[in-house]
Design a protein around this motif. Sequence first.
Motif, PDB file in Angstrom:
ATOM      1  N   GLN A  90       0.818  -1.206   0.000  1.00 59.01           N
ATOM      2  CA  GLN A  90       0.000   0.000   0.000  1.00 59.01           C
ATOM      3  C   GLN A  90       0.856   1.261   0.000  1.00 59.01           C
ATOM      4  OE1 GLN A  90      -3.354   0.098  -0.293  1.00 59.01           O
ATOM      5  NE2 GLN A  90      -3.133   2.325  -0.485  1.00 59.01           N
ATOM      6  N   GLU A  91       1.962   1.241   0.723  1.00 55.31           N
ATOM      7  CA  GLU A  91       2.838   2.416   0.767  1.00 55.31           C
ATOM      8  C   GLU A  91       3.349   2.762  -0.620  1.00 55.31           C
ATOM      9  OE1 GLU A  91       6.730   3.905   3.282  1.00 55.31           O
ATOM     10  OE2 GLU A  91       6.764   1.900   2.412  1.00 55.31           O
ATOM     11  N   ARG A  93       1.923   2.073  -3.477  1.00 56.17           N
ATOM     12  CA  ARG A  93       0.801   2.599  -4.262  1.00 56.17           C
ATOM     13  C   ARG A  93       0.565   4.076  -3.944  1.00 56.17           C
ATOM     14  NH1 ARG A  93      -3.989  -1.942  -3.905  1.00 56.17           N
ATOM     15  NH2 ARG A  93      -2.871  -3.653  -4.937  1.00 56.17           N
ATOM     16  N   THR A  94       0.514   4.385  -2.660  1.00 54.82           N
ATOM     17  CA  THR A  94       0.220   5.761  -2.240  1.00 54.82           C
ATOM     18  C   THR A  94       1.291   6.729  -2.735  1.00 54.82           C
ATOM     19  OG1 THR A  94      -0.911   4.927  -0.271  1.00 54.82           O
ATOM     20  CG2 THR A  94      -0.219   7.236  -0.255  1.00 54.82           C
TER      21      THR A  94
END
Length: 278
Positions: A90-91, A93-94
Amino acid sequence: MATVSDKSCFTLAAMLIASAFVSACGSLMPIEKQTADKEIIGETKESHQSAVEPDGDVPLPRQAYNAAGEKIPYLPLENPYNADTTVIPQEARTKFVMASSLLQKGDLKDARTRFQALTEKYPSLSGPWVKLGTIAEKNEKYDDAIKHYKKAVSVNRNNVNAYIALGLVQRKQGYFPDVQKTYRQALDVWRDFPEAHLNLAIFYDLYMDKAEEAQKHYEAYYFLTGQKDEKVRKWLVEVKRRTGIETSFIDIPPKKIEGTPTEKSEDTGVVAQTASPG
């Protein structure tokens, strides 16, 4: 922890940014067909032709027929890049979306810094390298752009859109043998890649004066996209006038010989045809 790999950015964009954003993995539009400059970096385009290899081994789609001589709907191979189901942290992606937002706003310096940081922390992601290539192109640092796009391909050979970006900048720089090699590599990865066929067709048509080779790939693109692109249909008609070849490279009906039964594949019922690159 899951292994970091380069999943399709279509999913990333859909989850985290509005559809107006186009990620590094979005479809890249093919080059426009227009009159090619005669002089490319001080050399005539004819001087490059001898360095470009024959096109015969490039794979093409092929229309199949059943035993009754009826066409079988063609099922294109899936884009291998989109088929990647490996989880991206997720990191990553963000941070990718944040950097993409900066690039969209024209903040090239900050965006470059962030994408560079992503390549260092997540070395198995190819998307940030594509974005760095885009930034280099915007700064007219074309050799740097080529290096970044090549790095993207080396990180993930299935990132088919990176090949298109690479081929376009190679064409701009007049590296013609490299252009052909790049589009061939894209088709080796995904035989049914419409934009690779179209860009290769335009390259042969306008820059190499190889009308027959161009016709093959215009037809492949037109076939793979459902024969809906009117502009490309006109280009195909025009190139056929020059080659004089009216028969299809894609749709070759089986020959019917009176008194001879049609040869048939045991397990599929598909008419056997002469082996082809497709």
